[in-house]
Design a protein around this motif. Structure first.
Motif, PDB file in Angstrom:
ATOM      1  N   LYS A  30       0.971  -1.174  -0.032  1.00 22.34           N
ATOM      2  CA  LYS A  30       0.035   0.003   0.128  1.00 22.34           C
ATOM      3  C   LYS A  30       0.634   1.183   0.100  1.00 22.34           C
ATOM      4  O   LYS A  30       0.624   2.480  -0.418  1.00 22.34           O
ATOM      5  CB  LYS A  30      -0.922  -0.023   0.968  1.00 22.34           C
ATOM      6  CG  LYS A  30      -2.012  -0.793   0.921  1.00 22.34           C
ATOM      7  CD  LYS A  30      -3.085  -1.161   2.317  1.00 22.34           C
ATOM      8  CE  LYS A  30      -4.196  -2.238   1.767  1.00 22.34           C
ATOM      9  NZ  LYS A  30      -5.025  -2.392   3.065  1.00 22.34           N
ATOM     10  N   ARG A  31       1.749   1.390   0.872  1.00 20.23           N
ATOM     11  CA  ARG A  31       2.907   2.271   0.703  1.00 20.23           C
ATOM     12  C   ARG A  31       3.502   2.605  -0.681  1.00 20.23           C
ATOM     13  O   ARG A  31       3.784   3.573  -0.983  1.00 20.23           O
ATOM     14  CB  ARG A  31       3.782   2.226   1.760  1.00 20.23           C
ATOM     15  CG  ARG A  31       3.371   2.880   3.197  1.00 20.23           C
ATOM     16  CD  ARG A  31       4.295   2.507   4.205  1.00 20.23           C
ATOM     17  NE  ARG A  31       5.502   3.448   4.224  1.00 20.23           N
ATOM     18  CZ  ARG A  31       6.829   2.961   4.377  1.00 20.23           C
ATOM     19  NH1 ARG A  31       7.230   1.733   4.406  1.00 20.23           N
ATOM     20  NH2 ARG A  31       7.718   4.080   4.088  1.00 20.23           N
ATOM     21  N   ALA A  33       2.375   1.742  -3.586  1.00 19.48           N
ATOM     22  CA  ALA A  33       1.243   2.189  -4.353  1.00 19.48           C
ATOM     23  C   ALA A  33       1.031   3.686  -4.303  1.00 19.48           C
ATOM     24  O   ALA A  33       1.007   4.438  -5.336  1.00 19.48           O
ATOM     25  CB  ALA A  33       0.080   1.372  -4.273  1.00 19.48           C
ATOM     26  N   ALA A  34       0.891   4.109  -2.940  1.00 22.15           N
ATOM     27  CA  ALA A  34       1.145   5.576  -2.749  1.00 22.15           C
ATOM     28  C   ALA A  34       2.092   6.233  -3.195  1.00 22.15           C
ATOM     29  O   ALA A  34       1.791   7.422  -3.913  1.00 22.15           O
ATOM     30  CB  ALA A  34       0.835   5.791  -1.210  1.00 22.15           C
ATOM     31  N   LEU A  35       3.438   5.927  -3.105  1.00 15.13           N
ATOM     32  CA  LEU A  35       4.519   6.688  -3.458  1.00 15.13           C
ATOM     33  C   LEU A  35       4.326   6.396  -4.949  1.00 15.13           C
ATOM     34  O   LEU A  35       4.725   7.334  -5.794  1.00 15.13           O
ATOM     35  CB  LEU A  35       5.843   6.203  -2.818  1.00 15.13           C
ATOM     36  CG  LEU A  35       6.958   7.110  -3.307  1.00 15.13           C
ATOM     37  CD1 LEU A  35       6.569   8.559  -2.616  1.00 15.13           C
ATOM     38  CD2 LEU A  35       8.188   6.311  -2.644  1.00 15.13           C
ATOM     39  N   VAL A  37       1.987   6.384  -7.339  1.00 14.18           N
ATOM     40  CA  VAL A  37       1.141   7.312  -7.798  1.00 14.18           C
ATOM     41  C   VAL A  37       1.824   8.720  -7.856  1.00 14.18           C
ATOM     42  O   VAL A  37       2.024   9.636  -9.107  1.00 14.18           O
ATOM     43  CB  VAL A  37      -0.082   7.393  -7.013  1.00 14.18           C
ATOM     44  CG1 VAL A  37      -0.960   8.924  -7.634  1.00 14.18           C
ATOM     45  CG2 VAL A  37      -1.117   6.173  -7.130  1.00 14.18           C
ATOM     46  N   TRP A  38       2.486   9.260  -6.923  1.00 13.15           N
ATOM     47  CA  TRP A  38       3.302  10.317  -6.997  1.00 13.15           C
ATOM     48  C   TRP A  38       4.416  10.448  -7.999  1.00 13.15           C
ATOM     49  O   TRP A  38       4.847  11.529  -8.379  1.00 13.15           O
ATOM     50  CB  TRP A  38       3.830  10.840  -5.718  1.00 13.15           C
ATOM     51  CG  TRP A  38       2.524  11.336  -4.572  1.00 13.15           C
ATOM     52  CD1 TRP A  38       2.138  10.612  -3.680  1.00 13.15           C
ATOM     53  CD2 TRP A  38       1.900  12.522  -4.471  1.00 13.15           C
ATOM     54  NE1 TRP A  38       1.023  11.226  -3.114  1.00 13.15           N
ATOM     55  CE2 TRP A  38       0.855  12.444  -3.604  1.00 13.15           C
ATOM     56  CE3 TRP A  38       2.101  13.797  -5.336  1.00 13.15           C
ATOM     57  CZ2 TRP A  38      -0.100  13.614  -3.239  1.00 13.15           C
ATOM     58  CZ3 TRP A  38       1.233  14.812  -5.327  1.00 13.15           C
ATOM     59  CH2 TRP A  38       0.033  14.560  -4.413  1.00 13.15           C
TER      60      TRP A  38
ATOM     61  N   ARG B   9       0.189   7.084   6.730  1.00 15.75           N
ATOM     62  CA  ARG B   9      -0.301   7.082   5.050  1.00 15.75           C
ATOM     63  C   ARG B   9      -1.780   6.967   5.252  1.00 15.75           C
ATOM     64  O   ARG B   9      -2.432   6.242   5.853  1.00 15.75           O
ATOM     65  CB  ARG B   9       0.213   5.931   4.414  1.00 15.75           C
ATOM     66  CG  ARG B   9      -0.072   5.972   2.748  1.00 15.75           C
ATOM     67  CD  ARG B   9       0.100   4.673   2.256  1.00 15.75           C
ATOM     68  NE  ARG B   9      -0.495   3.291   3.085  1.00 15.75           N
ATOM     69  CZ  ARG B   9      -1.613   3.066   2.670  1.00 15.75           C
ATOM     70  NH1 ARG B   9      -2.441   3.680   1.953  1.00 15.75           N
ATOM     71  NH2 ARG B   9      -2.215   2.080   3.364  1.00 15.75           N
ATOM     72  N   GLY B  11      -4.624   6.724   2.090  1.00 15.61           N
ATOM     73  CA  GLY B  11      -4.988   6.708   0.812  1.00 15.61           C
ATOM     74  C   GLY B  11      -3.357   6.827   0.187  1.00 15.61           C
ATOM     75  O   GLY B  11      -2.512   6.284   0.398  1.00 15.61           O
ATOM     76  N   ILE B  12      -3.499   7.864  -0.805  1.00 19.13           N
ATOM     77  CA  ILE B  12      -2.317   8.086  -1.639  1.00 19.13           C
ATOM     78  C   ILE B  12      -1.494   9.534  -0.647  1.00 19.13           C
ATOM     79  O   ILE B  12      -0.538   9.802  -1.165  1.00 19.13           O
ATOM     80  CB  ILE B  12      -2.393   8.742  -2.723  1.00 19.13           C
ATOM     81  CG1 ILE B  12      -3.213   9.712  -3.277  1.00 19.13           C
ATOM     82  CG2 ILE B  12      -2.959   7.362  -3.475  1.00 19.13           C
ATOM     83  CD1 ILE B  12      -3.041  10.355  -4.644  1.00 19.13           C
ATOM     84  N   LEU B  13      -2.094   9.832   0.588  1.00 20.65           N
ATOM     85  CA  LEU B  13      -1.397  11.131   1.157  1.00 20.65           C
ATOM     86  C   LEU B  13      -0.920  10.550   2.372  1.00 20.65           C
ATOM     87  O   LEU B  13      -1.123   9.656   2.747  1.00 20.65           O
ATOM     88  CB  LEU B  13      -2.973  11.953   1.395  1.00 20.65           C
ATOM     89  CG  LEU B  13      -3.552  12.551   0.276  1.00 20.65           C
ATOM     90  CD1 LEU B  13      -4.653  13.191   0.908  1.00 20.65           C
ATOM     91  CD2 LEU B  13      -2.834  13.177  -0.767  1.00 20.65           C
ATOM     92  N   PHE B  14       0.341  11.370   2.604  1.00 19.34           N
ATOM     93  CA  PHE B  14       0.756  11.281   3.940  1.00 19.34           C
ATOM     94  C   PHE B  14       0.707  12.368   4.755  1.00 19.34           C
ATOM     95  O   PHE B  14       0.781  13.541   4.538  1.00 19.34           O
ATOM     96  CB  PHE B  14       2.428  11.143   3.518  1.00 19.34           C
ATOM     97  CG  PHE B  14       2.958   9.714   2.674  1.00 19.34           C
ATOM     98  CD1 PHE B  14       2.942   8.655   3.532  1.00 19.34           C
ATOM     99  CD2 PHE B  14       2.873   9.939   1.584  1.00 19.34           C
ATOM    100  CE1 PHE B  14       3.469   7.473   2.737  1.00 19.34           C
ATOM    101  CE2 PHE B  14       3.158   8.707   0.677  1.00 19.34           C
ATOM    102  CZ  PHE B  14       3.562   7.676   1.428  1.00 19.34           C
TER     103      PHE B  14
END
Lengths: 149, 75
Positions: A30-31, A33-35, A37-38, B9, B11-14
């Motif tokens: 999940k981490r 995937a989050a990074l 995207v950025w 974290r 979603g896609i935000l930290f």
């Protein structure tokens, strides 16, 4: 007394020992995937501009903005590395991170054997494919641009 | 050396978790405001301002997320 209770049943051994050796999840899915995207957001913005301009004939000036931005970065001796990092290195890192998030490596020390298993995680797989597509498109663009000159 | 957990974290935000995390987030937000004012003073139209600002803000977001990624813990 009857000895045939559930505690006394013999369990057949299938010969598979998943916990023998150790299994390493190479990255947190999940981490990553989050990074991920950025990491692909800037090349996607650029490709969005290209798509709008050349396929839909709507000029949002995205290409001019990026051209000006990278020209100003190139003039700056400290920041001239930014464009290759944003457009090639970050998508490649995203490919690697999302691939690692889907992989588990099980090391069997006795047999000196590594078993790599791939768990299908839709979000990581999607990001992996998007990142690969970006690397492919921008790589091809760079090759054709350099061949022209 | 124990790595401090500054972000979590969602979603896609930290999201910042402690004072140092909030300082990093506030610095990124302040830089975005500065960028907006700077871009707005040089641009000729609203769309020019917004398109320029969005691209620059995305880059700030990328850098912020990379920092946050390294200072957040895996669950």
């Amino acid at each position: 007394m009857n000895d045939d209770t559930i505690e006394n049943l013999t369990i057949p051994d299938p010969g598979i020992h998943p916990n023998k050796g150790f299994m390493i999840a190479m990255a947190n899915s999940k981490r990553s995937a989050a990074l991920g995207v950025w990491m692909v957001v800037a090349p996607l913005f650029f490709l969005f501009g290209v798509l709008m301009k050349y396929f839909f004939h709507v000029d949002l000036k995205v290409l001019n903005i990026m051209e000006e931005f990278f020209a100003s970065m190139d003039r700056n001796p400290v920041m001239h590395w930014l464009s290759p990092v944003l457009f090639m290195i970050f998508p490649l890192v995203s490919v690697a991170m999302n691939a690692m998030a889907m992989m588990n490596v099980q090391w069997n020390a006795g047999q000196r054997q590594a078993v790599v298993t791939i768990k299908i995680r839709p979000v990581n797989l999607l990001l992996l494919l998007v990142s690969l597509a970006i690397v492919g498109v921008i790589g091809l663009y760079l090759i054709t641009e350099n061949m022209k000159g | 050396m124990v790595k401090p957990e500054l972000f979590k974290r969602t979603g896609i935000l930290f999201i910042p978790k402690n004072i140092i995390g909030w300082l990093v987030a506030a610095s990124a937000a302040a830089y975005c405001v500065y960028l907006f004012i700077d871009i707005d003073s040089m641009s000729h139209s609203v769309s020019d301002t917004l398109m320029n600002f969005v691209f620059n803000a995305l880059i700030v977001g990328v850098i912020y997320s990379i920092i946050a990624y390294f200072f957040s813990k895996e669950k």
